[in-house]
Design a protein around this motif. Structure first.
Motif, PDB file in Angstrom:
ATOM      1  N   ILE A  49       0.766  -1.251  -0.110  1.00  0.00           N
ATOM      2  CA  ILE A  49      -0.051  -0.021   0.125  1.00  0.00           C
ATOM      3  C   ILE A  49       0.781   1.131  -0.170  1.00  0.00           C
ATOM      4  O   ILE A  49       1.747   1.533   0.873  1.00  0.00           O
ATOM      5  CB  ILE A  49      -0.955   0.246   1.325  1.00  0.00           C
ATOM      6  N   GLY A  50       0.945   1.972  -1.077  1.00  0.00           N
ATOM      7  CA  GLY A  50       1.893   3.077  -1.181  1.00  0.00           C
ATOM      8  C   GLY A  50       2.661   2.713  -2.464  1.00  0.00           C
ATOM      9  O   GLY A  50       3.357   1.960  -2.512  1.00  0.00           O
ATOM     10  N   GLY A  51       2.893   3.812  -3.388  1.00  0.00           N
ATOM     11  CA  GLY A  51       3.674   3.785  -4.587  1.00  0.00           C
ATOM     12  C   GLY A  51       4.373   4.857  -4.558  1.00  0.00           C
ATOM     13  O   GLY A  51       5.006   5.039  -5.898  1.00  0.00           O
ATOM     14  N   GLY A  52       5.005   5.383  -3.576  1.00  0.00           N
ATOM     15  CA  GLY A  52       6.031   6.354  -3.275  1.00  0.00           C
ATOM     16  C   GLY A  52       7.136   5.599  -3.485  1.00  0.00           C
ATOM     17  O   GLY A  52       7.197   4.489  -3.810  1.00  0.00           O
ATOM     18  N   MET A  53       8.468   6.293  -2.868  1.00  0.00           N
ATOM     19  CA  MET A  53       9.866   5.670  -3.166  1.00  0.00           C
ATOM     20  C   MET A  53       9.804   4.467  -2.238  1.00  0.00           C
ATOM     21  O   MET A  53      10.440   3.350  -3.041  1.00  0.00           O
ATOM     22  CB  MET A  53      10.832   6.685  -2.554  1.00  0.00           C
ATOM     23  N   ALA A  54       9.406   4.334  -0.907  1.00  0.00           N
ATOM     24  CA  ALA A  54       9.463   2.927  -0.259  1.00  0.00           C
ATOM     25  C   ALA A  54       8.535   1.798  -1.172  1.00  0.00           C
ATOM     26  O   ALA A  54       8.889   0.855  -0.818  1.00  0.00           O
ATOM     27  CB  ALA A  54       8.996   3.255   1.062  1.00  0.00           C
ATOM     28  N   GLY A 190       4.449   6.086   4.147  1.00  0.00           N
ATOM     29  CA  GLY A 190       5.086   7.487   4.438  1.00  0.00           C
ATOM     30  C   GLY A 190       5.225   7.789   5.783  1.00  0.00           C
ATOM     31  O   GLY A 190       5.137   7.286   6.812  1.00  0.00           O
ATOM     32  N   ARG A 191       5.494   9.320   5.795  1.00  0.00           N
ATOM     33  CA  ARG A 191       5.862   9.843   7.418  1.00  0.00           C
ATOM     34  C   ARG A 191       4.404   9.682   8.239  1.00  0.00           C
ATOM     35  O   ARG A 191       4.705   9.663   9.418  1.00  0.00           O
ATOM     36  CB  ARG A 191       6.371  11.453   7.119  1.00  0.00           C
ATOM     37  N   ASP A 192       3.328   9.861   7.588  1.00  0.00           N
ATOM     38  CA  ASP A 192       1.914   9.933   8.369  1.00  0.00           C
ATOM     39  C   ASP A 192       1.359   8.752   8.202  1.00  0.00           C
ATOM     40  O   ASP A 192       0.260   8.603   8.484  1.00  0.00           O
ATOM     41  CB  ASP A 192       1.246  11.025   7.910  1.00  0.00           C
ATOM     42  N   GLY A 193       2.152   7.656   8.044  1.00  0.00           N
ATOM     43  CA  GLY A 193       1.557   6.383   7.425  1.00  0.00           C
ATOM     44  C   GLY A 193       0.530   5.556   8.877  1.00  0.00           C
ATOM     45  O   GLY A 193      -0.068   4.644   8.630  1.00  0.00           O
ATOM     46  N   LEU A 194       1.000   6.083  10.040  1.00  0.00           N
ATOM     47  CA  LEU A 194       0.417   5.192  11.165  1.00  0.00           C
ATOM     48  C   LEU A 194      -0.269   6.483  12.017  1.00  0.00           C
ATOM     49  O   LEU A 194      -0.557   6.216  13.138  1.00  0.00           O
ATOM     50  CB  LEU A 194       1.436   4.491  12.108  1.00  0.00           C
ATOM     51  N   HIS A 415       3.063  -5.463   7.459  1.00  0.00           N
ATOM     52  CA  HIS A 415       4.276  -5.063   7.796  1.00  0.00           C
ATOM     53  C   HIS A 415       4.548  -3.676   7.453  1.00  0.00           C
ATOM     54  O   HIS A 415       4.095  -3.024   6.746  1.00  0.00           O
ATOM     55  CB  HIS A 415       5.383  -5.523   6.725  1.00  0.00           C
ATOM     56  N   CYS A 416       5.186  -3.015   8.725  1.00  0.00           N
ATOM     57  CA  CYS A 416       5.095  -1.468   8.923  1.00  0.00           C
ATOM     58  C   CYS A 416       6.258  -0.749   8.120  1.00  0.00           C
ATOM     59  O   CYS A 416       7.264  -0.925   8.937  1.00  0.00           O
ATOM     60  CB  CYS A 416       4.914  -1.157  10.420  1.00  0.00           C
ATOM     61  N   PHE A 417       6.378  -0.587   6.768  1.00  0.00           N
ATOM     62  CA  PHE A 417       7.549  -0.182   6.156  1.00  0.00           C
ATOM     63  C   PHE A 417       7.279   1.404   5.812  1.00  0.00           C
ATOM     64  O   PHE A 417       7.454   1.958   4.805  1.00  0.00           O
ATOM     65  CB  PHE A 417       7.834  -0.995   4.811  1.00  0.00           C
ATOM     66  N   ASN A 418       7.214   2.003   6.961  1.00  0.00           N
ATOM     67  CA  ASN A 418       7.102   3.536   7.266  1.00  0.00           C
ATOM     68  C   ASN A 418       7.866   4.198   8.207  1.00  0.00           C
ATOM     69  O   ASN A 418       8.280   3.492   9.114  1.00  0.00           O
ATOM     70  CB  ASN A 418       5.730   4.078   6.738  1.00  0.00           C
ATOM     71  N   PHE A 419       7.727   5.410   8.374  1.00  0.00           N
ATOM     72  CA  PHE A 419       8.652   6.136   9.402  1.00  0.00           C
ATOM     73  C   PHE A 419       8.516   5.728  10.647  1.00  0.00           C
ATOM     74  O   PHE A 419       9.648   5.409  11.425  1.00  0.00           O
ATOM     75  CB  PHE A 419       8.510   7.616   9.047  1.00  0.00           C
ATOM     76  N   PRO A 420       7.078   5.187  11.068  1.00  0.00           N
ATOM     77  CA  PRO A 420       7.285   4.989  12.746  1.00  0.00           C
ATOM     78  C   PRO A 420       7.935   3.668  13.003  1.00  0.00           C
ATOM     79  O   PRO A 420       8.133   3.256  14.040  1.00  0.00           O
ATOM     80  CB  PRO A 420       5.909   4.621  12.815  1.00  0.00           C
ATOM     81  N   LYS A 427      16.909   4.086  10.698  1.00  0.00           N
ATOM     82  CA  LYS A 427      16.252   5.079   9.822  1.00  0.00           C
ATOM     83  C   LYS A 427      16.575   4.345   8.444  1.00  0.00           C
ATOM     84  O   LYS A 427      17.321   4.571   7.527  1.00  0.00           O
ATOM     85  CB  LYS A 427      17.169   6.145   9.805  1.00  0.00           C
ATOM     86  N   LEU A 428      15.684   3.101   8.351  1.00  0.00           N
ATOM     87  CA  LEU A 428      15.482   2.300   7.077  1.00  0.00           C
ATOM     88  C   LEU A 428      14.411   2.420   6.008  1.00  0.00           C
ATOM     89  O   LEU A 428      14.283   1.844   5.046  1.00  0.00           O
ATOM     90  CB  LEU A 428      15.726   0.906   7.315  1.00  0.00           C
ATOM     91  N   THR A 429      13.259   3.233   6.427  1.00  0.00           N
ATOM     92  CA  THR A 429      12.203   3.220   5.981  1.00  0.00           C
ATOM     93  C   THR A 429      11.532   4.645   5.443  1.00  0.00           C
ATOM     94  O   THR A 429      10.852   4.814   4.630  1.00  0.00           O
ATOM     95  CB  THR A 429      10.914   2.766   6.650  1.00  0.00           C
ATOM     96  N   GLY A 430      12.206   5.753   6.104  1.00  0.00           N
ATOM     97  CA  GLY A 430      11.526   6.983   5.847  1.00  0.00           C
ATOM     98  C   GLY A 430      12.507   8.051   5.031  1.00  0.00           C
ATOM     99  O   GLY A 430      11.831   8.934   4.929  1.00  0.00           O
ATOM    100  N   ASP A 431      13.472   7.704   4.828  1.00  0.00           N
ATOM    101  CA  ASP A 431      14.562   8.394   4.185  1.00  0.00           C
ATOM    102  C   ASP A 431      15.022   7.821   2.962  1.00  0.00           C
ATOM    103  O   ASP A 431      15.201   6.352   2.931  1.00  0.00           O
ATOM    104  CB  ASP A 431      15.509   8.958   5.138  1.00  0.00           C
ATOM    105  N   ILE A 432      15.840   8.550   2.122  1.00  0.00           N
ATOM    106  CA  ILE A 432      16.613   8.010   0.984  1.00  0.00           C
ATOM    107  C   ILE A 432      17.731   7.209   1.195  1.00  0.00           C
ATOM    108  O   ILE A 432      17.938   6.185   0.796  1.00  0.00           O
ATOM    109  CB  ILE A 432      16.890   9.119   0.104  1.00  0.00           C
ATOM    110  N   PRO A 433      18.493   7.329   2.366  1.00  0.00           N
ATOM    111  CA  PRO A 433      20.079   6.779   2.458  1.00  0.00           C
ATOM    112  C   PRO A 433      19.958   5.226   2.392  1.00  0.00           C
ATOM    113  O   PRO A 433      20.582   4.675   1.920  1.00  0.00           O
ATOM    114  CB  PRO A 433      20.468   7.414   3.616  1.00  0.00           C
ATOM    115  N   ALA A 434      19.018   4.666   3.436  1.00  0.00           N
ATOM    116  CA  ALA A 434      19.053   3.345   3.514  1.00  0.00           C
ATOM    117  C   ALA A 434      17.981   2.687   3.086  1.00  0.00           C
ATOM    118  O   ALA A 434      17.633   1.622   3.503  1.00  0.00           O
ATOM    119  CB  ALA A 434      19.520   3.007   4.895  1.00  0.00           C
TER     120      ALA A 434
END
Length: 491
Positions: A49-54, A190-194, A415-420, A427-434
């Motif tokens: 659920i969510g077609g952004g970068m993550a 994303g950032r507000d996913g939960l 599976h919670c693959f977002n910022f929370p 920091k593996l889910t909310g930012d570009i680096p990892a």
């Protein structure tokens, strides 16, 4: 979006190189998950659920590891996924341009390769940071060259556990309702996913037409000649302030609680593969200690964003100015701080986001069962933090855990693959680096679960496999005994 025809031949050459790289690596892996159906309806192994970068990199990794039967759902129109061309208002990304982000270790899939193919090596050398809209172009290209199964215009209304251990995903698409049966669900939201945008309760008495959150759609053109207030001084607050000023705001007042703006991005200073792969192995008290400290120091707004605002003489920064009161007077709002009162025609809240599972209707069936960090770990004295306390306690594959063991087994399939996820995994889910490392950890866990669950089918396939390696003509013809024994083995 930017003009995609700048160097079409170079981009075509890059795509050919990517195809060759994938071929040499034997990627994507062959599909191996046994097909299932329920009452004649095919079951989808994983719904993202969510077609952004993550969501895209999660899909890319699923395809890479042979989970071909998956879908990515996004409510936005194609090319509008994520924040990049909607509520993100910075000119460039905040991350350094050279970060490989969602490339999954493939050089030809990096932003640098894409940018150089379009604009040339010299343009890359001259580039400071990735322009926001060109980054979106890159993600659109990423989706295209990997042929990812994204369906746009689909809203997820609810996720429900099934008696057979799978999940029903109730969706809306073009006014029609549909239910997808899935084995696993990935929330790449994303950032507000939960939860959602955080706005202090003090805003509740104000007419909604006089204020907005930075994540809202804002008509900046309508702010021309107006007095605009911004609460907060983080990156989004600065970018929205700049957008108002560039649209012709007559005055801009920015209200900040702190005595000074934070100047040092602490986590950037310790960024390493050790943090990426080691954070999840820390004892609970050390995870809390790291994040509590970093959050208390706060993340500074990027220097270019601050300069973008301070370039306007009508911009005013008010430090040590928490909001004591807001009151509506006719067609404007009066903002009161310990340092004075300020009339504004429009107020923008740059107050971030909050974790609030009750605010996510699609998770209503699961919310009472989801284990949070406050259920796992007693908050250390002096390190109280509402966001950390409300963060989900996640398993090795970012799956939700049960507050009461046995109360809701289906949680292990979400599976919670977002910022929370940050407190559990770093920091593996909310930012570009990892983000690629995060997707690798996520998908390997899902692959393990799918294989273990289908073990009987895989064992039956093992038993049924009968393609011979030796066919009987490998030994010299004068050794009749060897041939006889080989023949008996084959029979």
């Amino acid at each position: 979006m930017s003009d995609l025809s700048a160097h079409p031949d170079n981009l075509a050459a890059l795509e050919e190189r990517l195809r060759q790289d994938l071929s040499w690596l034997e990627l994507p892996a062959k599909s191996w998950v046994p097909a299932r159906d329920v009452d004649g309806q095919p079951v989808v192994d994983v719904v993202v659920i969510g077609g952004g970068m993550a969501g895209l990199v999660a899909s890319g990794m699923l395809k890479r590891l042979g989970v071909a039967n998956h879908l990515v759902l996004d409510k936005a129109a194609a090319g509008q996924e994520g924040p990049w061309v909607t509520f993100a208002r910075m000119r460039t990304l905040r991350s350094p341009k050279q970060l490989t982000g969602p490339a999954m270790g493939l050089p030809a899939l990096t932003f640098r390769a894409y940018y150089e193919a379009r604009f040339g090596r010299e343009a890359w050398v001259a580039l400071d940071r990735a322009p926001r809209r060109i980054w979106m172009d890159y993600l659109i290209w990423y989706r295209k060259v990997l042929d990812l199964p994204v369906r746009n215009g689909v809203s997820v209304d609810n996720i429900l556990p099934r008696a057979d251990g799978m999940l029903d995903i109730a969706c809306s698409e073009g006014g029609a309702k549909k239910t997808i049966v899935a084995r696993h669900v990935v929330l790449a939201t994303g950032r507000d996913g939960l939860g959602g945008p955080f706005v202090p309760a003090i805003a509740g008495s104000m007419d909604r037409k006089y204020w907005a959150h930075t994540a809202d759609e804002i008509d900046f053109a309508a702010l021309r000649g107006k007095r605009v207030g911004v609460i907060g001084a983080g990156a989004s607050a600065m970018d929205n302030a700049a957008s108002a000023l560039e649209a012709g705001a007559a005055r801009l007042d920015m209200f900040v609680r702190r005595k000074t703006l934070p100047a040092i991005n602490k986590f950037t200073g310790i960024g390493s593969q050790g943090v990426v792969h080691g954070f999840a192995g820390l004892p609970d008290e050390w995870k809390w200690r790291f994040l509590s400290y970093a959050m208390s120091q706060q993340t500074p707004p990027p220097r270019p964003s601050v300069l973008r605002v301070s370039a306007f003489e009508q911009a005013h920064l008010h430090l040590e100015s928490p909001i004591d009161a807001l009151r509506q007077e006719g067609d404007h709002i009066v903002v009161t701080t310990p340092r004075g009162s300020y009339p504004v025609d429009f107020l923008i809240f740059g107050t971030g986001f909050k974790i609030d599972l009750a605010n996510r209707p699609e998770l209503a069936s699961f919310e009472p069962h989801i284990r949070l960090w406050r259920d796992r770990f007693p908050t250390p004295a002096g390190m109280e933090n509402v966001e950390l306390e409300g963060s989900p306690d996640l398993g090795d594959a970012f799956e939700f855990l049960e507050r009461v063991p046995g109360s809701c087994p289906a949680l292990s399939k979400i599976h919670c693959f977002n910022f929370p996820a940050t407190l559990s995994h770093g920091k593996l889910t909310g930012d570009i680096p990892a983000i690629s490392e995060g997707a690798d950890r996520l998908v390997r866990g899902i692959v393990r679960s799918l294989f273990v669950e289908d073990r009987e089918t895989h064992f039956a396939n093992l038993q049924a496999f009968d393609t011979p390696e030796l066919i009987g003509d490998e030994w010299a013809a004068d050794d009749a005994e060897a041939l006889s024994e080989l023949s008996s083995q084959r029979n």
